[in-house]
Motif scaffolding. Structure first.
Motif, mmCIF file in Angstrom:
data_model
loop_
_atom_site.group_PDB
_atom_site.id
_atom_site.type_symbol
_atom_site.label_atom_id
_atom_site.label_comp_id
_atom_site.label_asym_id
_atom_site.label_seq_id
_atom_site.Cartn_x
_atom_site.Cartn_y
_atom_site.Cartn_z
ATOM 1 N N LYS A 415 54.117 -3.660 31.703
ATOM 2 C CA LYS A 415 52.592 -2.815 31.146
ATOM 3 C C LYS A 415 52.376 -3.071 29.804
ATOM 4 C CE LYS A 415 54.821 0.419 34.988
ATOM 5 N NZ LYS A 415 56.136 -0.288 34.796
ATOM 6 N N VAL A 416 51.575 -1.836 29.864
ATOM 7 C CA VAL A 416 50.695 -2.603 28.035
ATOM 8 C C VAL A 416 49.905 -1.701 27.958
ATOM 9 C CG1 VAL A 416 49.291 -3.811 26.301
ATOM 10 C CG2 VAL A 416 50.422 -5.446 28.440
ATOM 11 N N ALA A 417 49.643 -1.387 26.779
ATOM 12 C CA ALA A 417 49.508 0.307 26.085
ATOM 13 C C ALA A 417 48.956 0.482 24.726
ATOM 14 C CB ALA A 417 50.065 1.730 26.624
ATOM 15 N N THR A 418 48.484 1.516 24.050
ATOM 16 C CA THR A 418 48.559 2.043 22.401
ATOM 17 C C THR A 418 49.886 2.760 22.443
ATOM 18 O OG1 THR A 418 47.401 3.646 22.940
ATOM 19 C CG2 THR A 418 45.982 1.001 22.442
ATOM 20 N N ALA A 419 50.762 2.766 21.486
ATOM 21 C CA ALA A 419 51.352 4.138 21.045
ATOM 22 C C ALA A 419 51.574 4.692 21.256
ATOM 23 C CB ALA A 419 51.738 3.777 19.835
ATOM 24 N N GLY A 420 49.566 5.486 21.513
ATOM 25 C CA GLY A 420 49.228 6.798 21.363
ATOM 26 C C GLY A 420 49.387 7.246 23.465
ATOM 27 N N GLU A 421 48.740 5.655 23.722
ATOM 28 C CA GLU A 421 48.388 6.135 25.533
ATOM 29 C C GLU A 421 50.188 6.359 25.850
ATOM 30 O OE1 GLU A 421 44.734 3.107 26.647
ATOM 31 O OE2 GLU A 421 46.721 2.756 25.911
ATOM 32 N N VAL A 422 50.771 5.685 24.903
ATOM 33 C CA VAL A 422 52.356 5.479 25.870
ATOM 34 C C VAL A 422 52.975 6.990 26.074
ATOM 35 C CG1 VAL A 422 53.682 4.850 24.169
ATOM 36 C CG2 VAL A 422 54.470 3.772 26.617
ATOM 37 N N GLY A 423 52.577 6.948 24.503
ATOM 38 C CA GLY A 423 53.495 8.405 24.085
ATOM 39 C C GLY A 423 53.102 9.141 24.889
ATOM 40 N N GLN A 424 51.680 9.617 25.982
ATOM 41 C CA GLN A 424 50.910 10.181 25.618
ATOM 42 C C GLN A 424 51.878 10.254 27.996
ATOM 43 O OE1 GLN A 424 46.648 10.331 27.369
ATOM 44 N NE2 GLN A 424 46.927 12.241 26.343
ATOM 45 N N THR A 425 51.788 9.266 27.761
ATOM 46 C CA THR A 425 52.875 8.965 29.529
ATOM 47 C C THR A 425 53.847 9.284 29.616
ATOM 48 O OG1 THR A 425 51.177 7.006 29.844
ATOM 49 C CG2 THR A 425 53.320 6.787 30.725
ATOM 50 N N ILE A 426 54.705 9.723 28.186
ATOM 51 C CA ILE A 426 55.927 10.423 28.297
ATOM 52 C C ILE A 426 55.980 11.395 28.720
ATOM 53 C CG2 ILE A 426 58.237 9.962 26.815
ATOM 54 C CD1 ILE A 426 57.273 7.038 26.408
ATOM 55 N N CYS A 427 55.479 11.476 27.871
ATOM 56 C CA CYS A 427 54.915 13.371 27.978
ATOM 57 C C CYS A 427 54.916 13.729 29.236
ATOM 58 C CB CYS A 427 54.278 13.953 26.640
ATOM 59 S SG CYS A 427 55.147 14.116 25.337
ATOM 60 N N ARG A 428 53.698 13.352 30.068
ATOM 61 C CA ARG A 428 52.705 13.314 31.559
ATOM 62 C C ARG A 428 53.747 13.735 32.056
ATOM 63 N NH1 ARG A 428 46.950 10.488 31.880
ATOM 64 N NH2 ARG A 428 45.682 12.580 29.601
ATOM 65 N N THR A 429 54.979 12.873 31.905
ATOM 66 C CA THR A 429 55.681 12.455 33.025
ATOM 67 C C THR A 429 56.889 13.478 32.468
ATOM 68 O OG1 THR A 429 55.832 10.316 32.399
ATOM 69 C CG2 THR A 429 58.149 10.600 33.458
#
Length: 435
Positions: A415-429
């Motif tokens: 998977k590929v994401a920007t740092a902000g996007e992956v932080g948001q994904t982790i927090c949503r999870t």
């Protein structure tokens, strides 16, 4: 997604690399007015010879043509039949007649790809690739940090290199780095000095580049970070009026760049502090360019992402896969985060503890390449992420590279994401807010 380069002979990569290195050295010499004329001419002639060797006997190039082409598209120096790829549209000398510093980064990234290709092929190693590996300072730095053997010592060393890329000799000694690492702290380079003063970038704290501009009517100067995104996107760019003899310049900030928004705003540096002050060169040292660019710069983002997750309730885990009970975390803790696990096998390991008792893990590897094409080629040569990460994470300011990288990474289930996007994904999870 496949690159045509994946099927072409490795020699084409080597040709591009030889031309890049020789042309970079030549352009630097051509624009370096502090070097003697004899030394500059010798460097230019040697570089011309290197380019001729890369082009081969069927593609002659006169010295006069070589000098002219140093100011044009770098790809023009390649022989016919060799695709320019990452070299297309690159200029060695900018509109101000100054050397383009991004060429150092492209050179380093080409060598990273060469190392990955060499490891992936079954044949013997060529002399040029062996030399390439020896020249990569940041590889030596990371190996030196690992020799201490413990996760705690490694993480401290990596953090120290990110937080203090420049400082007094006494402060650097107090870091107690391995000698093989400490040797890469050196006197502040001439390119970052105005007489005996230098200025720290407000983002990365490394000495910024100092240039002077003269016309028939006036003289002025510019100070900006050697890392282009810091200068152009984060405000680490200043001008100054030439001061009286023996006095340091006073920096004048430019117009503030647009602020990062949305998920990217969480990790954006706050530059509302004071304008950088002049620092004396005597008694100060700074990391060599390679370790600063490929250890300090991505390290700052890795630390920022780690700190952001800690600030949102995640527990700091000295090792990955630690349970809530082992960490002594309360029931409100959403999970844990480890920085540079397994001596930097990858960059961050995040465990999210789900309400049903399961754990969802995120293995993140931060990549900050100037050339998205070279990063994609390295991922292909490595057969995915060499450390086993499941996410390739790029800085938010490199969002435009995502389509190309996703096309390549799909082949390896990355998977590929920007740092902000992956932080948001982790927090949503985890069921919590990121921004």
């Amino acid at each position: 997604m496949k690159f045509t380069s994946a099927a072409e002979p490795v020699s084409h990569d080597v040709i591009r690399q030889m031309v890049m290195r020789a042309a970079t050295v030549a352009a630097k010499a051509l624009t370096d007015t502090e070097q003697s004329a004899e030394g500059r001419l010798r460097t230019l002639m040697d570089s011309h010879g290197e380019v001729l060797a890369a082009r081969g006997p069927g593609h002659p190039l006169t010295f006069e043509s070589f000098m002219t082409m140093l100011a044009d598209d770098l790809a023009g120096l390649l022989p016919d039949g060799v695709s320019p790829e990452e070299m297309a549209g690159v200029h060695l000398i900018n509109d101000d007649g100054l050397f383009e510093e991004d060429l150092f980064d492209l050179d380093q990234e080409q060598r990273e790809v060469a190392r990955a290709v060499q490891k992936a092929t079954q044949g013997g190693r060529s002399t040029s690739l062996a030399e390439i590996e020896q020249e990569m300072d940041q590889v030596t730095v990371n190996s030196g940090l690992r020799k201490r053997g413990t996760q705690e010592a490694y993480a401290k060393g990596r953090a120290d290199l990110s937080r203090m890329p420049a400082g007094t000799e006494a402060a650097v000694r107090r870091l107690n780095l391995p000698s093989v690492v400490g040797q890469y702290y050196r006197p502040v380079s001439f390119a970052a000095l105005y007489e005996q003063w230098w200025f720290a970038c407000p983002v990365c704290r490394w000495p910024m580049k100092v240039t002077r501009h003269r016309s028939r009517k006036s003289a002025s100067g510019r100070v900006q970070c050697f890392y282009r995104p810091h200068a152009e996107l984060m405000g680490a760019s200043y001008t100054f009026k030439i001061p009286a003899a023996g006095k340091p310049p006073t920096l004048i900030p430019g117009s503030p760049p647009p602020a990062f928004t949305g998920a990217a705003s969480v990790l954006a540096p706050d530059l509302r502090g004071p304008v950088p002050k002049p620092m004396p060169s005597a008694g100060y040292v700074a990391l060599a360019r390679g370790p600063w660019r490929y250890t300090t710069i991505p390290g700052l983002l890795e630390i920022a992402l780690y700190d952001a997750l800690i600030a949102r309730g995640f527990a700091a885990a000295p090792e990955s896969h630690m349970s809530r009970a082992a960490l002594g975390a309360d029931d409100n803790c959403p999970g844990s985060v480890t920085l540079w696990p397994f001596l930097d096998t990858y960059d961050l390991h995040v465990d999210v503890w789900l309400p049903d008792g399961r754990t969802q893990s995120f293995q993140l590897d931060v990549k900050d390449f100037t050339s998205e094409m070279l990063l994609a080629k390295k991922i292909q040569a490595d057969g995915g992420d060499v450390g086993g990460a499941e996410w390739i994470v790029v800085p938010d300011h490199r969002e435009a590279s995502l389509p190309l990288l996703r096309g390549v990474c799909e082949e390896f289930s990355l998977k590929v994401a920007t740092a902000g996007e992956v932080g948001q994904t982790i927090c949503r999870t985890a069921g919590i807010r990121w921004a």
